[in-house]
Design a protein around this motif. Structure first.
Motif, PDB file in Angstrom:
ATOM      1  N   TYR A  12       0.820  -1.212   0.000  1.00  0.00           N
ATOM      2  CA  TYR A  12       0.000   0.000   0.000  1.00  0.00           C
ATOM      3  C   TYR A  12       0.856   1.266   0.000  1.00  0.00           C
ATOM      4  CZ  TYR A  12      -3.159  -3.664   1.461  1.00  0.00           C
ATOM      5  OH  TYR A  12      -3.849  -4.846   1.531  1.00  0.00           O
ATOM      6  N   ASP A  69      -9.256  -4.422   0.821  1.00  0.00           N
ATOM      7  CA  ASP A  69      -8.433  -4.820  -0.315  1.00  0.00           C
ATOM      8  C   ASP A  69      -9.049  -6.038  -1.005  1.00  0.00           C
ATOM      9  OD1 ASP A  69      -6.520  -5.491  -2.159  1.00  0.00           O
ATOM     10  OD2 ASP A  69      -4.840  -5.441  -0.758  1.00  0.00           O
ATOM     11  N   TYR A  72      -6.407  -8.673  -2.713  1.00  0.00           N
ATOM     12  CA  TYR A  72      -5.576  -9.578  -1.918  1.00  0.00           C
ATOM     13  C   TYR A  72      -6.263 -10.934  -1.810  1.00  0.00           C
ATOM     14  CZ  TYR A  72      -2.834 -11.409   1.987  1.00  0.00           C
ATOM     15  OH  TYR A  72      -2.030 -12.171   2.783  1.00  0.00           O
TER      16      TYR A  72
END
Length: 107
Positions: A12, A69, A72
Motif C-alpha cells: 500500500y 483490499d 488480496y
C-alpha cells in the motif's frame, strides 16, 4: 510474545523496511535478497509481508491485508509463503542460526 522484526514490505505504501538497528552486520547480499523477496511478494500478492523472529528464534513469515483490499487473495498468499519456505529454506535456516548465535538479535 515478543517478536523481533527482521524486515517487511508494504504494498500500500510501496515501502520496504529492514531492521538495520539489530541486523546491520548481515552481509549486504543477504539484505538485498531479503528486499527482493519481500518486495516481489507484495507486488505479486499485495498486502503487507513481515519476517520476524519469535522468542525461540524461529523465523515467522506473516502476511496481512486491509479489509477493503479486494485484490488480496489469502489462498494465493499462503501458497506463495509455502513456496518461499521451500525455495529459501537454506537462507531461513541460516538466518535463524545467526539470530540464535547473536543473543536473540541483541548485538
Amino acid at each position: 510474545m515478543a517478536e523481533t522484526v527482521l524486515c517487511g514490505a508494504n504494498h500500500y505504501d510501496r515501502k520496504y523496511y529492514f531492521n538495520n538497528d539489530e541486523f546491520s552486520i548481515l552481509p549486504q547480499r543477504i539484505k538485498d535478497e531479503l528486499q527482493i523477496m519481500c518486495v516481489t511478494f507484495t507486488e505479486t500478492c499485495g498486502g503487507i509481508m513481515t519476517l520476524a523472529f519469535d522468542e525461540d528464534g524461529s523465523l515467522k513469515i506473516t502476511t496481512e491485508a486491509d479489509e477493503m483490499d479486494a485484490e488480496y487473495d489469502d489462498i494465493n498468499a499462503g501458497l506463495e509463503v509455502k513456496k518461499l519456505r521451500e525455495d529459501k529454506r537454506e537462507l531461513f535456516e541460516s538466518l535463524e542460526m545467526f539470530y540464535k548465535v547473536f543473543s536473540g538479535g541483541k548485538f
